[in-house]
Design an enzyme around this catalytic site. Structure first.
Site, PDB file in Angstrom:
ATOM      1  N   CYS A 189      10.022   0.978  -1.120  1.00  0.00           N
ATOM      2  CA  CYS A 189       9.934   2.178  -1.926  1.00  0.00           C
ATOM      3  C   CYS A 189      11.206   2.377  -2.697  1.00  0.00           C
ATOM      4  O   CYS A 189      12.265   1.906  -2.309  1.00  0.00           O
ATOM      5  CB  CYS A 189       9.672   3.396  -1.049  1.00  0.00           C
ATOM      6  N   HIS A 201      -3.716  -4.803  -2.864  1.00  0.00           N
ATOM      7  CA  HIS A 201      -2.663  -5.835  -2.861  1.00  0.00           C
ATOM      8  C   HIS A 201      -2.099  -6.097  -1.462  1.00  0.00           C
ATOM      9  O   HIS A 201      -1.266  -6.983  -1.306  1.00  0.00           O
ATOM     10  CB  HIS A 201      -1.540  -5.484  -3.851  1.00  0.00           C
TER      11      HIS A 201
END
Lengths: 131, 389, 379
Positions: C322, C199
């Site tokens: 994250c 991705h």
């Protein structure tokens, strides 16, 4: 039974043709000139029976029966074809390597060719009258 | 072309595909669900909607669903995660010999780390009895892992009966529900199962996504197996695949709505198929006749070797066992475990039915199988011996 | 339409990749591991994708193990190489991605000595120190990234490989950010293992690969099943594998033009940033990915600026996307010895192939507006 039309598991062409139309499949009735041999076992999922009928020192008919994968069946059919076309004296030259080459049998199916050699050796022994 | 291998994988439902496509295509729906901007929030909201859809199918809370890359990872995470968290040395684990390879191979690996594992043998009906499990647990047993529905025979294990008994004993209970989810009602609000694995591609969702249910109350604690950015409450890191997760959610929503009707329809079709095969003598049903998931029929055809049988039937897509073990040509370890000899185990077909199976397909399949078995039996030295005996 | 400058976090699927994937997202198609017809077609597609990726990173197709993404690849590399080995030492770069960092740290519990490879304030490996570190004791594995996800700093991995191999250790390279942006040549880098992700190169999410040389003894992370030579069990995610393959092929074809395009955008942005008072570009003087700029504007907190930019339709980030450590300053910048209050101001712009000069100009204008003394209270 209509033979299967598509070789979707990609068996080699010589195997596939013999598997889908085994012209020599069958069983010969017992007789003084009929010889039979078997190799393999049901538990190992590969069993081959080979029979020949002799007439004046030559093969009149060869037949096989097989329980096993398509390669095992093709080995039976190929052997029956060869025995009908080969003089008796030349049978000893047929071996597993030759069977593998003729049927283009891959490494993982090599045991089928070995079974073919085994059944032919057993047949020759039967014919020579030895136990 | 007749697809009868739904237990290996299911085609993607058109509605699931439609739900997924915007997340692969639209200009505003490609964000990373962990990103803190509008595109990220948009993706995150979709992931959370899907989480509640998966949770609803299982009767779980959304915060009890951990995304994984599929059932293999879910099973690995459940077993390794739970045992690593509780301590590997001297731990005891109870499972069965008919579990999916993902569980069995993980157990073998755990044995190398000092875990002791008891592998239970099912009865001839393919079912592991609750008493067998309860007799096998010991004071040092940390975890029991048992599949809800066996992927080869469809036999249903008594996980509902076991759950509360194991809870009383303080033993963690992991259930591989890959073949049960969307097919049998699962209510984790009521059933005290601690960990439960599910997979999207067995219920008309996409491949490459699964989930592990991890109970919050009482909390089942796991050591993560994939470390990284701390995604999924720290239990499983890695960028979430929005389209896959959205597809999984949609598939669960559809399965929940369709379950009852589909279950009845598939049971009827399975019985019709079985009846059609009765034209053949000497066939054996593998697995329980009564305790069985709707869509799976596993039959041994004496005298017809499995590989040849499949080759004879190119228009049927069927499996000779678990899709994961067909690369090896050994007869199914599951059928061997329930007492079939090598020959019968090696002459089996698993016919698994699903959403797009029709009566006409079932009838055609039965007719073709009957024909092919007849042909191979004719060819077999064993069969003639059988008949003349 | 938002302006998307967060291509290091994820990229938009290329429509040509989607087209390649679509046949595998419809109709009945088999489990790639089963033997029947659709299984065979799926297997062929999986193997074709393997060749496409092998072309992009110059490895052998058989060296590729499909995974669920870069994080799994990193975990498989670190845990797979240490599993079953007598615990010794593992080194990883101070600015590594959390996937490497946390996987490495988790190995302490298994008896491994885990140390970081220091970087200078420019983000580049401190070579003399690294050499001393390698000489100091037996090391099993060193994990270094080809390019950093936040600053874009490129490491001389081939130089590291020589040192690492001379010390008798394996080298794992996290090439997740570098792949598709600069030339990543597995053979020439002399890496033993290398992580890549789909991705980040306009392929689907949830897909990655670990490339492993045959000599490396690797243990699986997921047990069960014979897929990927027994090194990665689980039914293959055929559509995503096909998508990754297609994305890799496009990346190989367009690498040069993509790099030139984003380099132009970066230069335009940096010229604009230099015009702002008190803008600082991190690692501005070393070799970086052509698409990445990480900067701070003195007196402005990154989170607050990001929120304002988000409101105005600009998708940028502070660093890695994250879930952990939100609100914490980047460990990458701290690892480079940058002061906490400066690191807290970090904004990362990462360009992609579809960004335009007009978008850069709009962004600069927005930034100028937000950092005018009256627009937003300084900290």
């Amino acid at each position: 039974m209509r033979p299967p039309d598509q070789n979707i598991y990609a068996y080699t062409e010589p195997v596939w043709q013999r598997f889908r139309e085994p012209a020599h499949a069958g069983r010969l009735d017992a007789g003084s000139q009929v010889f039979s041999a078997e190799a393999g076992s049901a538990a190992a999922r590969s069993l081959l029976r080979l029979q020949v009928e002799l007439a004046s020192g030559a093969v009149r008919r060869a037949r096989f029966q097989a329980y096993g994968c398509p390669s095992a069946i093709a080995v039976g059919e190929w052997l029956a074809e060869r025995l009908e076309a080969t003089p008796l004296a030349a049978w000893h030259a047929i071996d597993a390597a030759g069977i593998r080459a003729a049927l283009e049998i891959t490494e993982d199916k090599a045991h089928c060719a070995l079974m073919g050699e085994d059944v032919l050796r057993a047949l020759l022994q039967t014919m020579s009258g030895r136990p | 072309m007749i697809y009868l291998d739904y237990a290996a994988t299911t085609p993607l439902d058109q509605r699931v595909r439609d739900a997924m496509l915007p997340w692969l295509d639209a200009e505003t729906q490609f964000g990373n669900p962990a990103s803190d901007h509008a595109l990220g929030r948009c993706a995150r909201a979709a992931v959370e909607r899907a989480r509640s859809e998966v949770a609803a199918l299982l009767g779980a809370g959304s915060d009890e669903i951990v995304w994984t890359s599929g059932a293999t990872e879910s099973n690995n995470l459940a077993l390794k995660g739970a045992l690593e968290f509780r301590g590997l040395q001297g731990a005891h684990l109870v499972t069965s010999r008919i579990e999916h390879k993902a569980v069995l191979d993980t157990c073998r690996y755990l044995e190398t780390l000092g875990v002791r594992v008891t592998y239970l043998t099912p009865g001839a009906d393919g079912i592991v009895a609750a008493e067998q499990v309860l007799n096998a647990v010991r004071p040092d047993t940390t975890l029991v892992s048992l599949m809800w529905v066996n992927n080869e025979t469809g036999a249903i294990n008594p996980v509902a009966a076991l759950a509360s008994q194991l809870r009383e004993r303080g033993i963690l209970f992991h259930v591989d529900a890959v073949q049960a989810a969307g097919k049998l009602p699962i209510d984790l609000a009521r059933l005290p199962i601690d960990l439960l694995s599910v997979s999207a591609h067995k219920l008309y969702g996409p491949k490459g996504v699964g989930a592990l249910f991890v109970r919050k109350r009482p909390r089942a604690r796991l050591a993560p197996q994939i470390h990284g950015g701390g995604h999924e409450q720290g239990m499983r890191s890695g960028t979430l695949a929005t389209h896959q997760i959205v597809g999984f959610g949609a598939a669960c929503g559809i399965a929940a709505a369709a379950m009852d009707e589909e279950g009845r329809r598939l049971t009827a079709l399975r019985e019709r198929l079985w009846l059609g095969l009765q034209a053949l003598p000497k066939i054996h049903l593998n697995g329980s006749e009564t305790q069985r998931a709707p869509g799976i029929l596993n039959v041994s055809f004496a005298g017809a070797e499995g590989e040849s049988l499949r080759a004879m039937l190119p228009e049927l897509m069927v499996s000779s066992g678990s899709a994961c073990s067909s690369a090896t040509r050994e007869p199914s370890y599951v059928l061997r475990a329930l007492g079939r000899d090598d020959e019968l185990a090696g002459s089996s077909l698993r016919l698994s039915l699903g959403r797009y199976t029709s009566e006409a397909q079932v009838d055609a399949a039965a007719a073709r199988i009957v024909e092919a078995v007849g042909f191979l039996r004719e060819l077999s030295p064993l069969w003639s011996a059988d008949e003349t005996a | 339409m938002p302006v998307y400058f967060d291509n290091n976090a994820t990229t938009r699927l290329d429509p040509r990749v989607l087209e390649a994937m679509l046949p595998y997202l419809s109709g009945p198609y088999g489990n790639a591991s089963s033997l029947h017809r659709f299984g065979r077609a799926a297997r062929d597609a999986v193997e074709h994708a393997r060749e496409q990726l092998a072309q992009l990173v110059n490895c052998q197709p058989r060296e590729i193990i499909w995974t669920s993404g870069g994080t799994e690849s990193d975990n498989l590399a670190l845990k797979g190489v240490t599993e079953g080995a007598r615990p010794s030492r593992l080194l990883y770069g101070a600015t590594e991605h959390p996937a490497v960092l946390e996987a490495a740290e988790s190995l302490r519990a298994r008896g491994w000595q885990v140390d970081t490879v220091a970087v200078g304030d420019d983000g580049v490996i401190d070579w003399p120190r690294f050499e001393r570190q390698l000489a100091a004791g037996a090391t099993r594995l060193v994990s270094l990234m080809r390019a950093n996800n936040e600053t874009g700093v490129i490491q001389d991995v081939a130089r590291a490989a020589e040192l690492v191999h001379a010390a008798g250790a394996w080298l794992h390279v996290d090439a997740v950010q570098a792949c598709g942006k600069i030339v990543v040549d597995f053979a020439r880098l002399q890496a033993d293992l290398m992580s890549v992700s789909s991705h980040k190169i306009y392929g689907p999410k949830g897909m990655g690969a670990l490339i492993v040389r045959a000599e490396v003894e690797l243990h699986p992370l997921h047990h069960g099943g014979v897929q990927e030579r027994g090194l990665r069990g689980g039914t293959e995610n055929v559509a995503s594998i096909v998508g990754f393959g297609a994305a890799a092929e496009l990346a190989a074809q367009e690498l040069g033009s993509r790099a030139a395009h984003v380099r132009d955008l970066r230069e335009r942005l940096e010229r604009g940033l230099h015009a702002l008072p008190d803008a600082r570009i991190f690692a501005g003087h070393v070799e970086r990915l052509p698409n990445t700029v990480q900067f701070a504007i003195a007196g402005y907190e990154g989170e607050a600026l990001l929120m304002q930019l988000d409101r105005q339709g600009f998708a940028v980030s502070s660093g890695s996307a994250c879930a952990s450590g939100r609100g914490e300053p980047s460990h990458v910048l701290l690892g480079m010895g940058i002061a906490r209050e400066i690191a807290e101001g970090a904004i990362r712009v990462s360009f992609g192939k579809d960004n335009t000069e007009a978008e850069v100009d709009r962004f600069l204008a927005a930034l100028a507006g937000l950092t005018r003394p009256t627009a937003m209270a300084a900290r």
